[in-house]
Design a protein around this motif. Structure first.
Motif, PDB file in Angstrom:
ATOM      1  N   ARG A  64     -21.504 -18.855   8.409  1.00 52.58           N
ATOM      2  CA  ARG A  64     -22.412 -19.732   7.669  1.00 52.58           C
ATOM      3  C   ARG A  64     -23.809 -19.723   8.314  1.00 52.58           C
ATOM      4  O   ARG A  64     -24.827 -19.696   7.614  1.00 52.58           O
ATOM      5  CB  ARG A  64     -21.846 -21.148   7.626  1.00 52.58           C
ATOM      6  CG  ARG A  64     -22.242 -21.931   6.423  1.00 52.58           C
ATOM      7  CD  ARG A  64     -21.471 -23.245   6.291  1.00 52.58           C
ATOM      8  NE  ARG A  64     -20.079 -23.011   5.893  1.00 52.58           N
ATOM      9  CZ  ARG A  64     -19.021 -23.289   6.645  1.00 52.58           C
ATOM     10  NH1 ARG A  64     -19.150 -23.827   7.827  1.00 52.58           N
ATOM     11  NH2 ARG A  64     -17.802 -23.026   6.214  1.00 52.58           N
ATOM     12  N   ALA A  65     -23.843 -19.727   9.642  1.00 51.78           N
ATOM     13  CA  ALA A  65     -25.123 -19.681  10.355  1.00 51.78           C
ATOM     14  C   ALA A  65     -25.849 -18.361  10.108  1.00 51.78           C
ATOM     15  O   ALA A  65     -27.076 -18.341   9.935  1.00 51.78           O
ATOM     16  CB  ALA A  65     -24.897 -19.884  11.847  1.00 51.78           C
ATOM     17  N   LEU A  70     -30.246 -15.421   7.451  1.00 52.00           N
ATOM     18  CA  LEU A  70     -30.707 -14.398   6.515  1.00 52.00           C
ATOM     19  C   LEU A  70     -31.443 -15.027   5.338  1.00 52.00           C
ATOM     20  O   LEU A  70     -32.479 -14.530   4.895  1.00 52.00           O
ATOM     21  CB  LEU A  70     -29.528 -13.554   6.019  1.00 52.00           C
ATOM     22  CG  LEU A  70     -28.859 -12.671   7.067  1.00 52.00           C
ATOM     23  CD1 LEU A  70     -27.615 -12.015   6.488  1.00 52.00           C
ATOM     24  CD2 LEU A  70     -29.822 -11.641   7.604  1.00 52.00           C
ATOM     25  N   GLU A  71     -30.915 -16.122   4.838  1.00 52.22           N
ATOM     26  CA  GLU A  71     -31.553 -16.809   3.702  1.00 52.22           C
ATOM     27  C   GLU A  71     -32.956 -17.284   4.072  1.00 52.22           C
ATOM     28  O   GLU A  71     -33.882 -17.184   3.268  1.00 52.22           O
ATOM     29  CB  GLU A  71     -30.694 -17.983   3.269  1.00 52.22           C
ATOM     30  CG  GLU A  71     -31.242 -18.731   2.078  1.00 52.22           C
ATOM     31  CD  GLU A  71     -30.325 -19.843   1.616  1.00 52.22           C
ATOM     32  OE1 GLU A  71     -30.395 -20.183   0.427  1.00 52.22           O
ATOM     33  OE2 GLU A  71     -29.536 -20.369   2.426  1.00 52.22           O
ATOM     34  N   SER A  72     -33.121 -17.769   5.296  1.00 52.66           N
ATOM     35  CA  SER A  72     -34.442 -18.254   5.715  1.00 52.66           C
ATOM     36  C   SER A  72     -35.453 -17.114   5.871  1.00 52.66           C
ATOM     37  O   SER A  72     -36.655 -17.344   5.789  1.00 52.66           O
ATOM     38  CB  SER A  72     -34.327 -19.041   7.019  1.00 52.66           C
ATOM     39  OG  SER A  72     -34.058 -18.184   8.108  1.00 52.66           O
ATOM     40  N   GLY A  82     -30.864 -23.224   0.829  1.00 55.15           N
ATOM     41  CA  GLY A  82     -29.484 -23.671   0.974  1.00 55.15           C
ATOM     42  C   GLY A  82     -28.533 -23.110  -0.066  1.00 55.15           C
ATOM     43  O   GLY A  82     -27.321 -23.260   0.047  1.00 55.15           O
ATOM     44  N   THR A  83     -29.069 -22.433  -1.072  1.00 51.10           N
ATOM     45  CA  THR A  83     -28.227 -21.894  -2.135  1.00 51.10           C
ATOM     46  C   THR A  83     -27.253 -20.850  -1.596  1.00 51.10           C
ATOM     47  O   THR A  83     -26.060 -20.894  -1.892  1.00 51.10           O
ATOM     48  CB  THR A  83     -29.084 -21.271  -3.252  1.00 51.10           C
ATOM     49  OG1 THR A  83     -30.003 -22.249  -3.717  1.00 51.10           O
ATOM     50  CG2 THR A  83     -28.230 -20.779  -4.398  1.00 51.10           C
ATOM     51  N   SER A  85     -26.401 -20.367   1.574  1.00 49.25           N
ATOM     52  CA  SER A  85     -25.531 -20.994   2.579  1.00 49.25           C
ATOM     53  C   SER A  85     -24.363 -21.707   1.903  1.00 49.25           C
ATOM     54  O   SER A  85     -23.236 -21.677   2.403  1.00 49.25           O
ATOM     55  CB  SER A  85     -26.327 -21.978   3.427  1.00 49.25           C
ATOM     56  OG  SER A  85     -27.288 -21.288   4.183  1.00 49.25           O
ATOM     57  N   ALA A  86     -24.628 -22.334   0.763  1.00 49.65           N
ATOM     58  CA  ALA A  86     -23.562 -23.017   0.033  1.00 49.65           C
ATOM     59  C   ALA A  86     -22.541 -22.022  -0.520  1.00 49.65           C
ATOM     60  O   ALA A  86     -21.394 -22.382  -0.786  1.00 49.65           O
ATOM     61  CB  ALA A  86     -24.153 -23.848  -1.104  1.00 49.65           C
ATOM     62  N   MET A  87     -22.944 -20.781  -0.675  1.00 50.87           N
ATOM     63  CA  MET A  87     -22.060 -19.743  -1.209  1.00 50.87           C
ATOM     64  C   MET A  87     -21.478 -18.872  -0.092  1.00 50.87           C
ATOM     65  O   MET A  87     -20.995 -17.780  -0.358  1.00 50.87           O
ATOM     66  CB  MET A  87     -22.837 -18.847  -2.178  1.00 50.87           C
ATOM     67  CG  MET A  87     -23.390 -19.566  -3.383  1.00 50.87           C
ATOM     68  SD  MET A  87     -24.439 -18.475  -4.384  1.00 50.87           S
ATOM     69  CE  MET A  87     -23.289 -17.192  -4.815  1.00 50.87           C
ATOM     70  N   SER A  88     -21.505 -19.337   1.140  1.00 52.60           N
ATOM     71  CA  SER A  88     -21.115 -18.484   2.269  1.00 52.60           C
ATOM     72  C   SER A  88     -19.676 -17.993   2.179  1.00 52.60           C
ATOM     73  O   SER A  88     -19.396 -16.846   2.515  1.00 52.60           O
ATOM     74  CB  SER A  88     -21.359 -19.193   3.595  1.00 52.60           C
ATOM     75  OG  SER A  88     -20.529 -20.317   3.718  1.00 52.60           O
ATOM     76  N   ASP A  89     -18.753 -18.829   1.723  1.00 54.03           N
ATOM     77  CA  ASP A  89     -17.361 -18.379   1.586  1.00 54.03           C
ATOM     78  C   ASP A  89     -17.254 -17.259   0.551  1.00 54.03           C
ATOM     79  O   ASP A  89     -16.584 -16.250   0.777  1.00 54.03           O
ATOM     80  CB  ASP A  89     -16.440 -19.531   1.194  1.00 54.03           C
ATOM     81  CG  ASP A  89     -16.259 -20.528   2.320  1.00 54.03           C
ATOM     82  OD1 ASP A  89     -16.466 -20.147   3.487  1.00 54.03           O
ATOM     83  OD2 ASP A  89     -15.924 -21.687   2.022  1.00 54.03           O
ATOM     84  N   TYR A  90     -17.917 -17.441  -0.582  1.00 54.13           N
ATOM     85  CA  TYR A  90     -17.935 -16.412  -1.621  1.00 54.13           C
ATOM     86  C   TYR A  90     -18.529 -15.112  -1.076  1.00 54.13           C
ATOM     87  O   TYR A  90     -17.978 -14.029  -1.276  1.00 54.13           O
ATOM     88  CB  TYR A  90     -18.724 -16.902  -2.835  1.00 54.13           C
ATOM     89  CG  TYR A  90     -19.013 -15.817  -3.835  1.00 54.13           C
ATOM     90  CD1 TYR A  90     -18.033 -15.387  -4.719  1.00 54.13           C
ATOM     91  CD2 TYR A  90     -20.260 -15.216  -3.885  1.00 54.13           C
ATOM     92  CE1 TYR A  90     -18.298 -14.371  -5.633  1.00 54.13           C
ATOM     93  CE2 TYR A  90     -20.541 -14.213  -4.799  1.00 54.13           C
ATOM     94  CZ  TYR A  90     -19.550 -13.795  -5.669  1.00 54.13           C
ATOM     95  OH  TYR A  90     -19.818 -12.796  -6.570  1.00 54.13           O
ATOM     96  N   LEU A  91     -19.657 -15.220  -0.374  1.00 53.69           N
ATOM     97  CA  LEU A  91     -20.324 -14.035   0.166  1.00 53.69           C
ATOM     98  C   LEU A  91     -19.452 -13.335   1.205  1.00 53.69           C
ATOM     99  O   LEU A  91     -19.445 -12.102   1.283  1.00 53.69           O
ATOM    100  CB  LEU A  91     -21.675 -14.407   0.764  1.00 53.69           C
ATOM    101  CG  LEU A  91     -22.725 -14.875  -0.245  1.00 53.69           C
ATOM    102  CD1 LEU A  91     -23.937 -15.436   0.478  1.00 53.69           C
ATOM    103  CD2 LEU A  91     -23.109 -13.741  -1.177  1.00 53.69           C
ATOM    104  N   PHE A  92     -18.711 -14.101   1.989  1.00 54.97           N
ATOM    105  CA  PHE A  92     -17.813 -13.501   2.966  1.00 54.97           C
ATOM    106  C   PHE A  92     -16.790 -12.609   2.266  1.00 54.97           C
ATOM    107  O   PHE A  92     -16.590 -11.453   2.635  1.00 54.97           O
ATOM    108  CB  PHE A  92     -17.079 -14.581   3.778  1.00 54.97           C
ATOM    109  CG  PHE A  92     -16.120 -14.001   4.772  1.00 54.97           C
ATOM    110  CD1 PHE A  92     -16.553 -13.587   6.007  1.00 54.97           C
ATOM    111  CD2 PHE A  92     -14.784 -13.842   4.454  1.00 54.97           C
ATOM    112  CE1 PHE A  92     -15.674 -13.036   6.931  1.00 54.97           C
ATOM    113  CE2 PHE A  92     -13.891 -13.299   5.354  1.00 54.97           C
ATOM    114  CZ  PHE A  92     -14.345 -12.883   6.602  1.00 54.97           C
TER     115      PHE A  92
END
Length: 97
Positions: A64-65, A70-72, A82-83, A85-92
């Motif tokens: 998540r970090a 990367l998002e920043s 934060g969009t 980061s909120a999708m971090s599980d999906y992206l993983f």
């Protein structure tokens, strides 16, 4: 091989790679100017890395970090922070870590 053969995009390659008459993929950049290709390749370093783990809460927080960092760094038009980061599980799962 004729000079024009290198510049026709091959229709049956998934990436649209340029192909010479022998069927070998090439890019214009490397075929036209080998020095230029070496200069560009010299700007990058391959960093061997293993896939991230998602097994523990600490692993998930590390992932998540990474996504947050990367998002920043991305400059996305009209992006709500934060969009991703909120999708971090999906992206993983989508990227196989």
């Amino acid at each position: 091989m004729r000079a024009g053969d290198l510049h026709r995009p091959e229709q049956n390659t998934a990436s649209g790679a340029l192909v010479d008459g022998s069927g070998s993929p090439h890019t214009r950049q490397y075929r036209r100017a080998p020095t230029r290709g070496r200069q560009i390749a010299g700007r990058f370093v391959v960093i061997p890395a293993a896939p991230f783990s998602h097994a523990t809460a600490a692993d998930q927080e590390t992932w998540r970090a990474l996504i947050g960092t990367l998002e920043s760094l991305l400059r996305l038009h009209e992006h709500a922070p934060g969009t991703l980061s909120a999708m971090s599980d999906y992206l993983f799962h989508r990227t196989a870590a």
